[in-house]
Write an enzyme that holds these catalytic residues in place. Structure first.
Site, PDB file in Angstrom:
ATOM      1  N   LYS A 136       0.697  -1.301   0.072  1.00 54.12           N
ATOM      2  CA  LYS A 136      -0.019  -0.015  -0.032  1.00 54.12           C
ATOM      3  C   LYS A 136       0.997   1.338   0.033  1.00 54.12           C
ATOM      4  CE  LYS A 136      -1.883   2.662   3.079  1.00 54.12           C
ATOM      5  NZ  LYS A 136      -1.741   4.069   2.449  1.00 54.12           N
TER       6      LYS A 136
ATOM      7  N   GLU B 167      10.139  15.211  15.941  1.00 58.29           N
ATOM      8  CA  GLU B 167      10.445  15.139  14.508  1.00 58.29           C
ATOM      9  C   GLU B 167       9.485  16.211  13.546  1.00 58.29           C
ATOM     10  OE1 GLU B 167       9.325  11.636  12.136  1.00 58.29           O
ATOM     11  OE2 GLU B 167      11.267  11.597  11.261  1.00 58.29           O
TER      12      GLU B 167
ATOM     13  N   CYS C 192      13.314  10.742   7.134  1.00 57.44           N
ATOM     14  CA  CYS C 192      13.451  10.089   8.474  1.00 57.44           C
ATOM     15  C   CYS C 192      14.850  10.265   9.245  1.00 57.44           C
ATOM     16  CB  CYS C 192      12.922   8.742   8.738  1.00 57.44           C
ATOM     17  SG  CYS C 192      13.550   7.721   7.330  1.00 57.44           S
TER      18      CYS C 192
HETATM   19  P1  NDP Z   1       2.042   7.674   8.690  1.00 56.99           P
HETATM   20  O1  NDP Z   1       2.753   7.031   9.773  1.00 56.99           O
HETATM   21  O2  NDP Z   1       0.479   8.077   9.014  1.00 56.99           O
HETATM   22  O3  NDP Z   1       1.838   7.123   7.081  1.00 56.99           O
HETATM   23  C1  NDP Z   1       2.789   5.853   6.696  1.00 56.99           C
HETATM   24  C2  NDP Z   1       2.100   4.935   6.045  1.00 56.99           C
HETATM   25  O4  NDP Z   1       1.185   4.276   6.935  1.00 56.99           O
HETATM   26  C3  NDP Z   1       1.117   5.660   4.834  1.00 56.99           C
HETATM   27  O5  NDP Z   1       0.826   4.726   3.900  1.00 56.99           O
HETATM   28  C4  NDP Z   1      -0.319   5.458   5.664  1.00 56.99           C
HETATM   29  O6  NDP Z   1      -1.341   5.779   5.022  1.00 56.99           O
HETATM   30  C5  NDP Z   1      -0.124   4.251   6.655  1.00 56.99           C
HETATM   31  N1  NDP Z   1      -0.955   4.043   7.965  1.00 56.99           N
HETATM   32  C6  NDP Z   1      -1.497   5.326   8.446  1.00 56.99           C
HETATM   33  N2  NDP Z   1      -2.378   4.871   9.389  1.00 56.99           N
HETATM   34  C7  NDP Z   1      -2.333   3.442   9.432  1.00 56.99           C
HETATM   35  C8  NDP Z   1      -2.702   2.414  10.208  1.00 56.99           C
HETATM   36  N3  NDP Z   1      -3.602   2.741  11.286  1.00 56.99           N
HETATM   37  N4  NDP Z   1      -2.229   1.358  10.010  1.00 56.99           N
HETATM   38  C9  NDP Z   1      -1.575   0.925   8.928  1.00 56.99           C
HETATM   39  N5  NDP Z   1      -1.103   1.881   8.078  1.00 56.99           N
HETATM   40  C10 NDP Z   1      -1.272   3.061   8.391  1.00 56.99           C
HETATM   41  O7  NDP Z   1       2.471   8.976   8.422  1.00 56.99           O
HETATM   42  P2  NDP Z   1       2.101  10.519   8.164  1.00 56.99           P
HETATM   43  O8  NDP Z   1       1.934  10.542   6.520  1.00 56.99           O
HETATM   44  O9  NDP Z   1       0.720  10.749   8.754  1.00 56.99           O
HETATM   45  O10 NDP Z   1       3.103  11.427   8.410  1.00 56.99           O
HETATM   46  C11 NDP Z   1       2.949  11.998   9.812  1.00 56.99           C
HETATM   47  C12 NDP Z   1       4.355  12.177  10.646  1.00 56.99           C
HETATM   48  O11 NDP Z   1       5.035  10.899  10.303  1.00 56.99           O
HETATM   49  C13 NDP Z   1       5.347  13.059   9.788  1.00 56.99           C
HETATM   50  O12 NDP Z   1       5.106  14.441   9.982  1.00 56.99           O
HETATM   51  C14 NDP Z   1       6.485  12.631   9.881  1.00 56.99           C
HETATM   52  O13 NDP Z   1       6.881  13.258  11.163  1.00 56.99           O
HETATM   53  C15 NDP Z   1       6.315  11.042  10.173  1.00 56.99           C
HETATM   54  N6  NDP Z   1       6.735  10.243   9.149  1.00 56.99           N
HETATM   55  C16 NDP Z   1       7.875   9.641   9.166  1.00 56.99           C
HETATM   56  C17 NDP Z   1       8.520   8.895   7.949  1.00 56.99           C
HETATM   57  C18 NDP Z   1       9.781   8.104   7.820  1.00 56.99           C
HETATM   58  O14 NDP Z   1      10.227   7.627   6.995  1.00 56.99           O
HETATM   59  N7  NDP Z   1      10.238   7.727   9.170  1.00 56.99           N
HETATM   60  C19 NDP Z   1       7.705   8.976   6.844  1.00 56.99           C
HETATM   61  C20 NDP Z   1       6.483   9.617   6.616  1.00 56.99           C
HETATM   62  C21 NDP Z   1       6.197  10.422   7.927  1.00 56.99           C
HETATM   63  P3  NDP Z   1      -1.682   7.229   4.441  1.00 56.99           P
HETATM   64  O15 NDP Z   1      -0.670   7.705   3.565  1.00 56.99           O
HETATM   65  O16 NDP Z   1      -3.174   7.179   3.962  1.00 56.99           O
HETATM   66  O17 NDP Z   1      -1.683   8.005   5.719  1.00 56.99           O
END
Ligand code: NDP
Length: 491
Positions: free
Chosen positions: A195, A400, A303
């Site tokens: 996904k 972060e 990240c």
């Molecule tokens: P999320 O953790 O929500 O998103 C990462 C992935 O998980 C996306 O594909 C998301 O879908 C999916 N997801 C969301 N909720 C669930 C769930 N309950 N169960 C399974 N999968 C889920 O990150 P965000 O996009 O909301 O970003 C928020 C914060 O996270 C950022 O500000 C940043 O600080 C951090 N982040 C860190 C990353 C890293 O590489 N370590 C990458 C991205 C974000 P969907 O896109 O639809 O939300």
């Protein structure tokens, strides 16, 4: 006027060096109006949809499927079928051929993918072209090489695939994260349901075309788009044997709680708050480039971004001065312009989060610096920002931000630098700038971070394991270590 400008017999000297626009053409990308889910090698019409946009212009690029429980059921069933009926028992050398093919096609079509990545995600084209695409192809090449050598990687431990892997990826490196996840899973003989993130599904959907071109057997890779609900349905699905997640620590923790006791394998690659530590004996100009690359690369949506700069007190002033001057030369704007250094923020939601944390930094007493910068009127943008006078307890030093925002702190001794650098719930990466090799090794042994870069930052290589300590997650991606989460081995 300077003397040179006054001399009449010379060509006029320009008073400022502005860049002419150098837009990359969009024509190479042919977008469909509407995309379904890619299940068992076919496009499945979605029952529910949403629009995916360009964050630089807010224009709608396409309509994509919002995956339901039924879509996830179908995708997992297709993956199970492909696993049981051929893929898992295929000799490694045969699996490798598909991976090599995918890598080569990605190279051939790299311009198309790079343009689409920048369009849908907002990152500068020079980054998607020079970093995301070459690295994505390199991951497939690298793991193709392992596919028939698993017995040598894990001698006497009878390595075999795990089964169906559910993979959930974020929006900061959409195609690269897909490659990080798919390549080792397929090399080890697993099948996959992936996904992509809600805001950046388009390169994953274009990648389905590559899978067809490579003639990968149907069902080996299935892609279901949608938001967090689709991700949650995948995590909870009984037919999935392993979950690999990259994203926020908050969602990572929730997934870990849900999987407790189910016997599913899990790897989590979560957030970070990396320390970039600059000693007074380093090559200062080189360090400034490394700091800029560490935090402003990909708008800071990284990240492992070097979001906390630790400057040794003796060089604090010249370092900050040079950094501010360098910031003035960063070009913020159209991601498709080849001169752009900092592109668009990925979404309105992320822009709000960055803005909130920057406001908190100001309120808590940090000093903000933002270079003069004209931002486009439409789209989501944030000026590259430096905070000085930051205390360790401030939110901007603890949380972060995931945006182009740097917090500068100071230290006097190496011991103090280590203590402050490790004063975070995260532990994904760190950087050390010094001319002394012995100091680099001393620091690297003490920093609680999965990766420690020395005199460089944000350097990635498929042969090198990547992953975190503490709240940055567990499990490694890349290198021989990256095979382990996708194998069952005899203990
Ligand atoms: P999320 O953790 O929500 O998103 C990462 C992935 O998980 C996306 O594909 C998301 O879908 C999916 N997801 C969301 N909720 C669930 C769930 N309950 N169960 C399974 N999968 C889920 O990150 P965000 O996009 O909301 O970003 C928020 C914060 O996270 C950022 O500000 C940043 O600080 C951090 N982040 C860190 C990353 C890293 O590489 N370590 C990458 C991205 C974000 P969907 O896109 O639809 O939300």
């Amino acid at each position: 006027m300077t003397d040179i400008e006054k001399k009449p017999d010379r060509a006029p000297v320009p008073k400022e060096w502005t860049y002419a626009p150098a837009p990359e053409s969009r024509d190479v990308v042919r977008l469909q109006e509407r995309y379904g889910h890619f299940i068992a090698g076919e496009w499945v019409e979605p029952s529910d949809t949403y629009a995916t946009i360009s964050p630089a212009s807010e224009e709608t690029l396409a309509t994509v499927g919002q995956g339901t429980q039924e879509d996830v059921d179908r995708a997992v069933a297709a993956a199970r079928d492909a696993y049981a009926n051929g893929w898992s028992s295929l000799p490694g050398s045969e699996r490798a051929k598909y991976l090599f093919r995918i890598a080569r096609i990605l190279q051939e079509r790299s311009r198309e993918f790079a343009v689409l990545e920048s369009l849908n995600g907002g990152k500068p084209i020079k980054e998607s072209r020079d970093v995301d695409l070459p690295l994505a192809a390199a991951h497939f090449f690298y793991y193709a090489g392992w596919a028939d050598k698993l017995e040598y990687a894990f001698p006497n431990r009878k390595p075999g695939p795990v089964g169906v892997a559910g993979q959930i990826i974020p929006w900061n490196f959409p195609l690269l994260m897909l490659a990080w996840k798919l390549a080792p899973a397929l090399a080890c003989g697993n099948t996959v349901v992936l996904k992509p993130a809600e805001t950046t599904p388009l390169t994953a959907l274009l990648f389905c075309d590559v899978l067809r071109q490579a003639e990968l057997p149907p069902g080996v890779v299935n892609i279901v788009t949608g938001d967090g609900r689709t991700g949650a349905a995948l995590v909870d699905h009984d037919g999935v044997d392993k979950i690999a997640f990259t994203g926020s620590t908050e969602v990572g923790k929730a997934i870990q709680r849900r999987l407790a006791g189910t016997g599913k394998k899990l790897t989590l690659e979560l957030g970070g708050k990396a320390a970039n530590i600059v000693f007074d004996d380093c090559a200062l100009d080189q360090a400034v480039e490394g700091i800029v690359n560490g935090i402003y690369f990909n708008q800071g949506h990284v990240c492992c971004a070097g979001s906390r700069l630790f400057a040794q007190e003796s060089i604090y002033e010249p370092l900050v001065e040079k950094l501010k001057r360098r910031l003035e030369t960063l070009r913020v704007g159209d991601p498709l312009d080849k001169n752009t250094d900092v592109g668009a923020i990925n979404s309105k939601m992320q822009l709000d989060r960055i803005t909130e944390l920057v406001e908190a930094g100001k309120e808590e007493g940090a000093e903000i610096y933002q270079p003069p910068c004209r931002l486009p009127e439409k789209g989501y943008w944030f000026v590259p920002t430096v905070f000085t006078n930051v205390a360790q307890s401030y939110r901007i030093a603890q949380e972060e931000i995931f945006g182009p925002v740097l917090s500068v702190l100071t230290f006097r001794t190496p011991e103090e630098a280590v203590e402050k650098a490790n004063n975070t719930p995260y532990g994904l990466s760190a950087g050390v700038w010094t001319e002394k090799g012995s100091r680099i090794l001393w620091m690297a042994q003490r920093l609680r971070a999965g990766v420690v870069w020395a005199n460089t930052f944000n350097r990635f290589d498929p042969t090198s394991p990547f992953g975190g300590y503490k709240e940055s997650g567990f499990g490694r991606e890349g290198g021989r270590h990256g095979l382990e989460p996708y194998l069952r081995v005899e203990e």
